[in-house]
Design a protein around this motif. Structure first.
Motif, short mmCIF file in Angstrom:
data_model
loop_
_atom_site.label_atom_id
_atom_site.label_comp_id
_atom_site.label_asym_id
_atom_site.label_seq_id
_atom_site.Cartn_x
_atom_site.Cartn_y
_atom_site.Cartn_z
N ASN A 12 -4.57 5.23 -1.82
CA ASN A 12 -5.76 5.74 -1.14
C ASN A 12 -6.34 6.91 -1.91
O ASN A 12 -5.62 7.80 -2.34
CB ASN A 12 -5.39 6.20 0.27
N GLU A 14 -8.11 2.30 -3.05
CA GLU A 14 -8.68 2.14 -1.70
C GLU A 14 -9.60 3.30 -1.39
O GLU A 14 -9.21 4.46 -1.49
CB GLU A 14 -7.58 2.10 -0.64
N GLU A 53 0.85 -1.19 0.00
CA GLU A 53 0.00 0.00 0.00
C GLU A 53 0.89 1.24 0.00
O GLU A 53 1.85 1.30 0.76
CB GLU A 53 -0.90 0.03 1.24
N ASP A 96 -11.67 0.33 2.21
CA ASP A 96 -10.74 0.53 3.33
C ASP A 96 -11.53 0.68 4.63
O ASP A 96 -12.67 1.12 4.61
CB ASP A 96 -9.94 1.82 3.07
N LYS A 137 -10.96 -4.40 3.36
CA LYS A 137 -9.86 -4.22 4.31
C LYS A 137 -10.49 -3.97 5.66
O LYS A 137 -11.29 -3.06 5.81
CB LYS A 137 -9.08 -2.97 3.90
MG MG Z 1 -5.63 2.56 3.11
#
Ligand code: MG
Ligand code: C2E
Ligand code: MG
Length: 548
Positions: A96, A128, A37, A158, A179
């Motif tokens: 993200n 995400e 990530e 997320d 997640k």
């Molecule tokens: Mg994240």
């Protein structure tokens, strides 16, 4: 001075003060790096690091967040390309995105053009997004999501579970991966664990991959593995690393080979709640189609149960469709029937929900109402004092049609088998086996320094009925497993055994060994399911040779 003006921000980008750190993501079963990530880091002129908690909200309020996210994406793509060139490719990176990014109508084009610039395939970049984002303007997001999906992008949700409405999000959008929020792990209580394993199983029943972030202890790691969570990320493995250290880590530990990816993804889809997860998993990968996400249209509801009452708090549209098929006007009418102590359904529902709450595993019941044959599944997600929240699933088939196709119904499998009791991966060449999942309260049987055979014998002694122990050992024999599987026209082995799970009464179970495609050594999957109903009587009267 305000740091977050456009001028200051652009300057920081130009000087290279803003860079992603990469936190590796590991496959839980193999312990291999499968991706990373990208997390934004901002350094001031003195090299002091400013935390995202500080600058993300600031950039959001000044409207610069979109530029930050695109810059992090750009650098991540450049890194992807570099790894590719040096022969150590990593094929999955997640970035993200802020919910504000979706207010920009060119987001799809910008993302796609950044990837094109560095020759990065769409499948490799995971977007995400936190769940809170998606409850605002559903139609708008759906449109943009569809655009990304059609172009081969996948979206990760997320911090899943951090909001009450997580399940609504599931119904409205299709995701590739969930997640789980660290919150579950911070309160590493029995209840937190139960909720997390319920969510993991639910994700699988919807065909969604699972990842837990914020893993800090070995205990958490072991729990997540047994709950079937596919991927792990957290300080236990590595903190987010600057590019150079990430390269060192990859050189040191290696990463998952592309050839193994689809294989493990397939195992990841193994849906421990489905009556025949293997069939499901195979099918899912073959017709992986972004337009027709398998999770869409699941008949799922949330039922809150108290001592004297059960109330629906959430009902998916396809659950409601099933309810109509049963002849009820609406959900309230059905609710009243369930709550009416004199109705036929009352006792059935009472038993189902009580069992689900007490046992924690999926409970199921079949019933015929208004000539419609239906099945209800219930699983307890959470308990709080006298109330408990159950996830419900409903499936119906018309009984007259069903009568004509009795054999099809057996294929459907639901009538015969309920949930898996045990799932194990086996590696005969290395002489090891690993338990992936069990819904039972049985000991692990995998102490250090004990050979696989010794474990098997110990398992057999404790859990298998003495009448069937010898047959079970033959069935599980590693020495000729490959030969036996190859000889079978379906390439799997199946047999029936009486198991007694740590001292309970002995019951019939079906065990199946399936070969799993892999590039390296041969891997087999053992699944054990309970058998219910009239079949058990037939089995009791069957002679042993019929069972082979
Ligand atoms: Mg994240
Ligand atoms: P997130 O996306 O949920 O990222 C996970 C956060 O948890 C990261 O914090 C990571 O460093 C931290 N973390 C990872 N493993 C552990 C662990 O084992 N224990 C604990 N206690 N923490 C762990 P970070 O980097 O400070 O980022 C915070 C949040 O800021 C991220 O949460 C994400 O929502 C946001 N963010 C970070 N980078 C970006 C970005 O480029 N764009 C946008 N829009 N948001 C970003
Ligand atoms: Mg998170």
């Amino acid at each position: 001075m305000d740091m977050f003006t456009p001028g200051y921000f652009c300057d920081a980008v130009e000087k290279g003060y803003i860079r992603p750190y990469y936190q590796p993501i590991y496959r839980s079963v193999t312990g291999r790096i499968i991706g990373a990530e990208a997390l934004a880091r901002w350094f001031d002129a003195d090299g002091r690091m400013i935390s995202p908690a500080e600058f993300i909200p600031q950039l959001e309020s000044s409207g610069l967040i979109y530029e930050l996210d695109m810059e992090i994406l750009r650098q991540t793509c450049a890194f992807y390309q570099e790894l590719e060139k040096r022969g150590t490719p990593v094929h999955t990176f997640s970035v993200n995105l802020s919910r504000l990014d979706f207010k920009h109508h060119d987001i799809f084009d910008r993302v796609a053009s950044i990837l094109a610039r560095y020759d990065v395939p769409h499948e490799s970049i995971k977007l995400e997004i936190t769940e809170s984002l998606m409850l605002e303007d559903i139609d708008h997001f759906r449109l943009i999501f569809d655009q990304f999906h059609k172009a081969g992008f996948t979206i990760w949700i997320d911090d899943f579970g951090s909001g009450y409405s997580s399940l609504n999000v599931l119904q409205n959008y299709s995701f590739d991966l969930m997640k789980f929020d660290m919150l579950f792990l911070r309160n590493f209580t029995a209840r937190g664990r139960k909720m997390l394993s319920s969510l993991i199983n639910m994700a699988k029943s919807l065909g969604i991959h699972t990842l837990a972030e914020g893993v800090e202890t070995k205990e958490q790691q072991e729990f997540l593995l047994s709950a079937g969570c596919e991927a792990l990320q957290g300080f236990l493995f590595s903190k987010p690393l600057p590019m150079g250290e990430m390269i060192d880590l990859i050189d040191r530990e290696g990463n998952e080979k592309p050839a193994d990816k689809s294989y493990w993804n397939q195992i990841g889809y193994l849906n421990l709640l489905s009556p025949d997860p293997l069939e499901d998993a195979v099918q899912k990968d073959e017709d992986r189609n972004y337009e027709q996400f398998p999770g869409r249209g699941n008949a799922i509801a949330l039922l809150e149960c108290r001592r004297n009452r059960a109330d629906y708090v959430y009902v998916s549209s396809s659950y409601l469709d099933r309810v109509h098929e049963l002849g009820y006007r609406d959900i309230d009418e059905l609710e009243e029937v369930f709550n009416n102590h004199r109705s036929d359904q009352y006792l059935m529902m009472k038993k189902l929900t009580t069992d689900a709450i007490e046992k924690g595993t999926v409970q199921t019941v079949e019933y015929i109402n208004n000539d419609v044959y239906y099945r209800v599944f219930a699983k307890c997600l959470a308990r709080d004092g006298e109330k408990a929240m159950l996830a419900m699933r409903l499936s119906t088939f018309e009984s007259d049609r069903e009568a004509k196709t009795a054999s099809e119904m057996l294929d459907y499998g639901n009538t015969l088998f309920s949930t898996y009791k045990l799932v194990v991966t086996m590696y005969p060449e290395s002489d090891i086996s690993k338990r992936l999942y069990t819904s039972l309260n049985i000991p692990p049987y995998d102490h250090e320094g004990v050979t696989n055979m010794e474990r098997l014998e110990q398992f057999c002694r404790n859990e298998v009925d003495p009448i069937d122990q010898e047959r079970y050992l033959r069935f599980m024999n590693f020495a000729d497993m490959a030969e036996r599987v190859d000889a079978d026209p379906n390439h799997y082995l199946q047999s029936l055994f009486r198991m007694r799970w740590a001292g309970e009464d002995s019951r019939w179970h079906t065990a199946r060994i399936t070969r799993i495609p892999s590039s390296g050594e041969r891997i087999y999957l053992l699944t054990v399911q309970g058998i219910k109903g009239k079949w058990t009587k037939w089995l009791d009267s069957a002679s042993p040779d019929k069972l082979e």
